[in-house]
Design a protein around this motif. Sequence first.
Motif, short mmCIF file in Angstrom:
data_model
loop_
_atom_site.label_atom_id
_atom_site.label_comp_id
_atom_site.label_asym_id
_atom_site.label_seq_id
_atom_site.Cartn_x
_atom_site.Cartn_y
_atom_site.Cartn_z
N ALA A 9 1.18 -1.01 0.50
CA ALA A 9 -0.44 0.33 -0.40
C ALA A 9 1.09 1.19 -0.04
O ALA A 9 1.48 1.95 1.42
N ARG A 10 1.13 1.81 -1.32
CA ARG A 10 2.37 2.63 -1.05
C ARG A 10 2.04 4.07 -0.33
O ARG A 10 2.85 4.61 0.08
N SER A 11 1.42 4.81 -0.41
CA SER A 11 0.86 5.86 0.63
C SER A 11 0.37 5.42 2.33
O SER A 11 0.51 6.22 3.43
N ARG A 12 0.73 3.94 2.47
CA ARG A 12 0.51 3.48 4.06
C ARG A 12 1.80 2.71 4.50
O ARG A 12 0.69 1.87 4.60
N PRO A 13 2.82 2.15 4.08
CA PRO A 13 4.48 1.98 4.24
C PRO A 13 3.44 1.52 5.69
O PRO A 13 4.30 -0.20 5.72
N ASP A 14 3.84 2.25 6.52
CA ASP A 14 3.33 1.58 8.18
C ASP A 14 2.17 1.11 8.58
O ASP A 14 2.58 -0.61 9.51
N ALA A 15 1.28 0.64 7.05
CA ALA A 15 0.34 -0.60 7.10
C ALA A 15 1.16 -2.36 7.03
O ALA A 15 0.67 -3.14 7.25
N GLU A 16 1.90 -2.21 5.77
CA GLU A 16 2.51 -2.91 5.65
C GLU A 16 3.22 -3.83 6.52
O GLU A 16 3.79 -3.78 7.54
N GLY A 17 2.90 -5.67 6.05
CA GLY A 17 3.11 -6.43 6.86
C GLY A 17 2.00 -6.44 8.18
O GLY A 17 2.44 -7.43 9.20
N ARG A 18 0.94 -5.27 8.55
CA ARG A 18 0.16 -5.55 9.48
C ARG A 18 -1.07 -6.71 9.66
O ARG A 18 -2.03 -6.26 8.03
N ARG A 19 -1.61 -7.18 10.16
CA ARG A 19 -2.92 -8.18 9.48
C ARG A 19 -4.28 -6.73 9.52
O ARG A 19 -4.10 -5.79 10.87
N VAL A 20 -5.05 -7.11 8.93
CA VAL A 20 -6.37 -5.79 8.83
C VAL A 20 -7.30 -5.30 10.07
O VAL A 20 -7.68 -4.76 10.15
N ALA A 21 -7.04 -6.93 11.03
CA ALA A 21 -7.81 -7.23 12.20
C ALA A 21 -7.28 -5.77 12.79
O ALA A 21 -8.10 -5.25 13.31
N ASP A 22 -6.32 -6.04 13.09
CA ASP A 22 -5.36 -5.04 14.74
C ASP A 22 -5.29 -3.66 14.22
O ASP A 22 -5.70 -2.05 14.37
N LEU A 23 -5.53 -3.50 12.19
CA LEU A 23 -5.20 -2.56 12.08
C LEU A 23 -6.27 -1.64 12.68
O LEU A 23 -6.51 0.03 12.51
N ALA A 24 -7.77 -1.87 11.81
CA ALA A 24 -8.98 -1.57 12.11
C ALA A 24 -9.03 -1.68 13.66
O ALA A 24 -9.76 -0.66 13.75
N ALA A 25 -8.68 -2.37 14.46
CA ALA A 25 -8.89 -2.67 15.78
C ALA A 25 -8.44 -0.81 16.16
O ALA A 25 -8.26 -0.50 17.23
N GLU A 26 -6.70 -0.91 15.54
CA GLU A 26 -6.26 0.93 16.22
C GLU A 26 -6.67 2.09 16.33
O GLU A 26 -6.61 2.88 17.10
N GLN A 27 -7.31 2.09 14.78
CA GLN A 27 -8.39 2.92 14.70
C GLN A 27 -9.37 2.77 15.37
O GLN A 27 -10.45 3.95 14.51
N GLY A 28 -9.98 1.90 15.75
CA GLY A 28 -11.69 1.76 16.41
C GLY A 28 -12.87 1.96 15.44
O GLY A 28 -13.61 2.55 14.90
#
Length: 537
Positions: free
Chosen positions: A359-378
């Motif tokens: 995800a070019r504009s979200r390199p911080d998301a690369e390598g991480r699980r969608v469930a965890d990323l969504a939970a972080e953002q609530g």
Amino acid sequence: MGRPLDLLLRGGTLVDGTGAPAREADVAVADGRIAVLPAGTRAAAAEVLDVSGRVVAPGFIDVHTHSDALAVPRDAAAEPADELRLAPLLQGVTTEICGNCGTSLFPALPERLPDLAEHLRVTFGLGPIRPAVDFDAFAAGQDPALRYNHIASLVGHGTLRAGVMGFEDRPPRPDELDAMRTLLDRALRQGAAGLSTGLIYPPGTYAATGEIVALAEVAARHGKPYVTHLRDEMSQVESALEEALEIAARSGAALQVSHHKTAGRHAWGATLRTLPRLERARAEGLDVLCDVYPYTAGSTVLHAMLPPWASEGGVGALLERLQGADVRDRIRADIATGVAGWENTVGNGGWDLIAVASARSRPDAEGRRVADLAAEQGVDPVDYVCDLLLAERGEVTIISHSMHEDDVQRVLAGPLSMIGSDGVPKPGRPHPRWAGSFARVLGHYVRDRRLLPLERAVHKMSGLPARRFGLAGRGEVRDGAVADLVVFDPDTVLDRATFDRPLLAPEGVGTVVVAGRVAVREGRPTAVRAGEVVRVR
């Protein structure tokens, strides 16, 4: 040989790609062709390499890649890192077969090219890509200065369908089906290697069985295979496999089941039934084989996690839909309850098994699980996914941790399988299979796990795929064959690529020869770029 030798590989153990027992032999190269000599032959050569203690084998053939666009010139801002092109070469792959899972860079009617370009941008994740009207145009678009190894291509049914009738969810009219058959026939005459489908991906998923049969008949006339990503590799894998067998039987085409797996918790263990089914079909006279990659995780585009209706009309229509709250609610409901004929990866596993790879504009998301990323953002995972797709204009790749090791090993060891990486070479954190598949089979599964003999593994990587895809003069070390070779140490060869560092080169692969020229020496690439587009006649 009667000609001066360009290269002599002396003192090695020859595993020739046929499955025959290893033997001591020297291998010579002259004018891009091979000669097998008795061990200890005294012959002068421009370069002599002592390969004592190492295996000399045919260059490996990766039967399943998505590397179609890696050697297509583009502006500097979108130019992929060269390490993506080098990854297969450094593990001994000298030929790649692209155009898999229903997506190739060709063919299309000229008026459909602009809409098709957006689809290819999202699929290949390497910036703007210009589609080609036919195989000749595809071949002309491959830059020799960027080709480290050879490439052949299938005709992707999804591209073919979109290139004639766009992204509509409906059967083709008779004139549209005729146009598809004509474009397919032309591409196969020009040297394309077969027909592929990706029946979980729009627009391929909109096609009924009869449409595929009509196209596979064209491949059969050319003696080329029908190569399929099944309509379901999860809970309905067995019925999807029956559809593929039916297509082959009705059309007369040889069948290649792509990256055979039984994924998701509802399908674990199903290889105990699918593999015997394939063997029974072959015993009954159907020419069926499969390929496999040696990992329990897959990789694909993020929007493939959404129900097929979401993508009807193409990328623009998808992104427009995802802005609506009612559409997101419908996606949630379909994931929870399922849709007839849809694989439903998330419903068979969960967002906790899906990781962002690119995800070019979200390199911080690369390598991480969608469930965890969504939970972080609530937020709900579906909302996170829709917002990410919108931010990236649809261009997001994921890794799905969905398979069981026992199933992977059964397919690897089976008599009908060959090796393909299913590599998706994109920036970010791509699946390590692109850089590690062949070394992983040789090191982890052959040497360490003793799952299969070395000779059979090399055959699955060379002679068997060469025969399946009509790659004349390749896949075996024999007199007169094309001089594509790999030299590796059977005691140390091992993949090093990981999900965190996916492009690490393997250990133990010392020399790779492409078209008679040394492209890798002592594990490091040379300046040689000898790859070419291979036409299958």
